[in-house]
Design a protein around this motif. Structure first.
Motif, PDB file in Angstrom:
ATOM      1  N   MET A   1      74.411  34.682  44.528  1.00  0.00           N
ATOM      2  CA  MET A   1      74.129  35.618  43.213  1.00  0.00           C
ATOM      3  C   MET A   1      75.590  36.785  43.633  1.00  0.00           C
ATOM      4  O   MET A   1      75.837  37.251  44.538  1.00  0.00           O
ATOM      5  CB  MET A   1      72.824  36.354  43.320  1.00  0.00           C
ATOM      6  N   ASN A   2      76.284  36.638  42.446  1.00  0.00           N
ATOM      7  CA  ASN A   2      77.084  37.880  42.507  1.00  0.00           C
ATOM      8  C   ASN A   2      76.740  39.266  42.362  1.00  0.00           C
ATOM      9  O   ASN A   2      75.652  39.515  42.075  1.00  0.00           O
ATOM     10  CB  ASN A   2      78.476  37.494  41.550  1.00  0.00           C
ATOM     11  N   GLU A   3      77.917  40.079  42.507  1.00  0.00           N
ATOM     12  CA  GLU A   3      77.205  41.398  42.719  1.00  0.00           C
ATOM     13  C   GLU A   3      76.796  42.098  41.267  1.00  0.00           C
ATOM     14  O   GLU A   3      75.774  42.778  41.355  1.00  0.00           O
ATOM     15  CB  GLU A   3      78.480  42.582  43.051  1.00  0.00           C
ATOM     16  N   THR A   4      77.394  41.671  40.306  1.00  0.00           N
ATOM     17  CA  THR A   4      76.701  42.066  39.062  1.00  0.00           C
ATOM     18  C   THR A   4      75.378  41.598  38.954  1.00  0.00           C
ATOM     19  O   THR A   4      74.375  42.337  38.411  1.00  0.00           O
ATOM     20  CB  THR A   4      77.618  41.635  37.833  1.00  0.00           C
ATOM     21  N   LEU A   5      74.992  40.371  39.099  1.00  0.00           N
ATOM     22  CA  LEU A   5      73.648  39.722  38.557  1.00  0.00           C
ATOM     23  C   LEU A   5      72.610  40.234  39.827  1.00  0.00           C
ATOM     24  O   LEU A   5      71.736  40.518  39.279  1.00  0.00           O
ATOM     25  CB  LEU A   5      73.679  38.189  39.149  1.00  0.00           C
ATOM     26  N   GLU A   6      73.172  40.788  41.066  1.00  0.00           N
ATOM     27  CA  GLU A   6      72.528  41.242  42.056  1.00  0.00           C
ATOM     28  C   GLU A   6      71.957  42.719  41.592  1.00  0.00           C
ATOM     29  O   GLU A   6      70.713  43.171  41.483  1.00  0.00           O
ATOM     30  CB  GLU A   6      73.196  41.520  43.277  1.00  0.00           C
TER      31      GLU A   6
ATOM     32  N   LEU B   1      71.476  43.571  38.241  1.00  0.00           N
ATOM     33  CA  LEU B   1      70.648  43.407  37.253  1.00  0.00           C
ATOM     34  C   LEU B   1      69.173  42.946  37.590  1.00  0.00           C
ATOM     35  O   LEU B   1      68.233  43.582  37.246  1.00  0.00           O
ATOM     36  CB  LEU B   1      71.328  42.303  36.213  1.00  0.00           C
ATOM     37  N   ASN B   2      69.090  42.112  38.685  1.00  0.00           N
ATOM     38  CA  ASN B   2      67.951  41.454  38.935  1.00  0.00           C
ATOM     39  C   ASN B   2      67.245  42.327  39.907  1.00  0.00           C
ATOM     40  O   ASN B   2      65.990  42.478  40.067  1.00  0.00           O
ATOM     41  CB  ASN B   2      68.188  40.378  39.819  1.00  0.00           C
ATOM     42  N   ASN B   3      67.931  43.556  40.771  1.00  0.00           N
ATOM     43  CA  ASN B   3      67.060  44.546  41.625  1.00  0.00           C
ATOM     44  C   ASN B   3      67.049  45.802  41.013  1.00  0.00           C
ATOM     45  O   ASN B   3      66.026  46.499  41.599  1.00  0.00           O
ATOM     46  CB  ASN B   3      68.134  44.693  42.871  1.00  0.00           C
TER      47      ASN B   3
ATOM     48  N   ILE C   1      72.852  50.252  33.890  1.00  0.00           N
ATOM     49  CA  ILE C   1      73.715  49.223  34.948  1.00  0.00           C
ATOM     50  C   ILE C   1      74.835  50.016  35.712  1.00  0.00           C
ATOM     51  O   ILE C   1      74.827  49.527  36.847  1.00  0.00           O
ATOM     52  CB  ILE C   1      74.260  47.828  34.150  1.00  0.00           C
ATOM     53  N   ALA C   2      75.737  50.642  35.101  1.00  0.00           N
ATOM     54  CA  ALA C   2      76.771  51.468  35.671  1.00  0.00           C
ATOM     55  C   ALA C   2      76.403  52.317  36.890  1.00  0.00           C
ATOM     56  O   ALA C   2      76.717  52.445  37.946  1.00  0.00           O
ATOM     57  CB  ALA C   2      77.670  52.244  34.857  1.00  0.00           C
TER      58      ALA C   2
END
Length: 256
Positions: A1-6, A8-10, A130-131
């Protein structure tokens, strides 16, 4: 999982904050990323109020359904669906005269503009979420900002073509915070291929089973299932009636 998806998902809704003011540098990063959000025609049909004043934040905790956690937030961002700026700009550009000269009908802001500006505004708000999350700053959406329109209109000097559609409380995660992510419905009940699908009784029973199983049979709402429970807490609750009243007043002002 890349940083962006991490990220979003956390992400979780944060209602307890570290006793630390958000730095100017982090705030600027959040605002810059917010304004990079997609926008209809690049018109950016929204405005953002940065609220740091503790008395105003305390007042918002009262007007937004008396939620104490709001008062403890170091920072609040108020997201406004805004057609006032473009209405004023078009007047500045002599748009009515232009329409006469070119045999065009002049139309002021209408409900289509309202929906479009709400879309722009909430897309921008999610960019802010998200930012902030990527910087270790948690947030919580507060939809109750749509209540008590008259109070908020006066508090923030809002013109008629400006509608407070979303609010974010922001603060750094406490050092001892354990992330608790809420479950989501099974994708098959939310995402459909090519066309909409109405759900069957069996679908609903399976979709809501994990929530129905957690209901206390002696709950104060006397609810026999999750639908009855959520109705008592949301759609049938006093705050929701106030929200409906307030939104109707907003629409009246918008369509003047």
């Amino acid at each position: 999982m890349n940083e962006t998806l991490e990220v979003l998902n956390n992400r979780m809704s944060l209602r307890r904050y570290k006793e630390k003011e958000i730095t100017d540098e982090d705030l600027e990063r959040i605002l810059h990323s917010t304004m990079r959000a997609p926008s209809a025609g690049n018109m950016m049909l929204y405005s953002i109020l940065v609220i740091k004043d503790k008395e105003k934040i305390k007042k918002l905790s009262e007007t937004c359904d008396n939620q104490p956690f709001i008062a403890k937030a170091p920072l609040v961002l108020l997201f406004l669906a805004d057609m006032e700026r473009w209405t004023d700009y078009l007047k500045h550009c002599d748009i009515e005269e232009y329409c006469k000269e070119n045999d065009m009908d002049y139309k002021g802001p209408n409900n289509a503009d309202l929906f479009l500006s709400i879309s722009d505004t909430m897309i921008a708000a999610q960019n802010a979420v998200i930012a902030a999350e990527s910087l270790g700053i948690g947030s919580c959406y507060v939809g109750d900002i749509m209540e008590n329109y008259e109070v908020h209109k006066e508090m923030f000097d809002l013109p008629d073509k400006v509608f407070p559609i979303g609010m974010l409380t922001l603060g750094y995660y406490p050092d001892d915070m354990k992330r608790r992510k809420t479950s989501r419905f099974d994708e098959k009940y939310i995402v459909f291929n090519e066309k909409y699908k109405k759900l069957s009784k069996e679908d609903f029973d399976h979709m809501f089973k994990h929530l129905n199983d957690k209901i206390n049979p002696n709950n104060k709402a006397h609810a026999k299932n999750y639908g009855q429970l959520i109705y008592s807490r949301k759609f049938g609750a006093p705050f929701f009636k106030e929200m409906e009243r307030s939104v109707n007043v907003i629409l009246d002002h918008w369509n003047r």
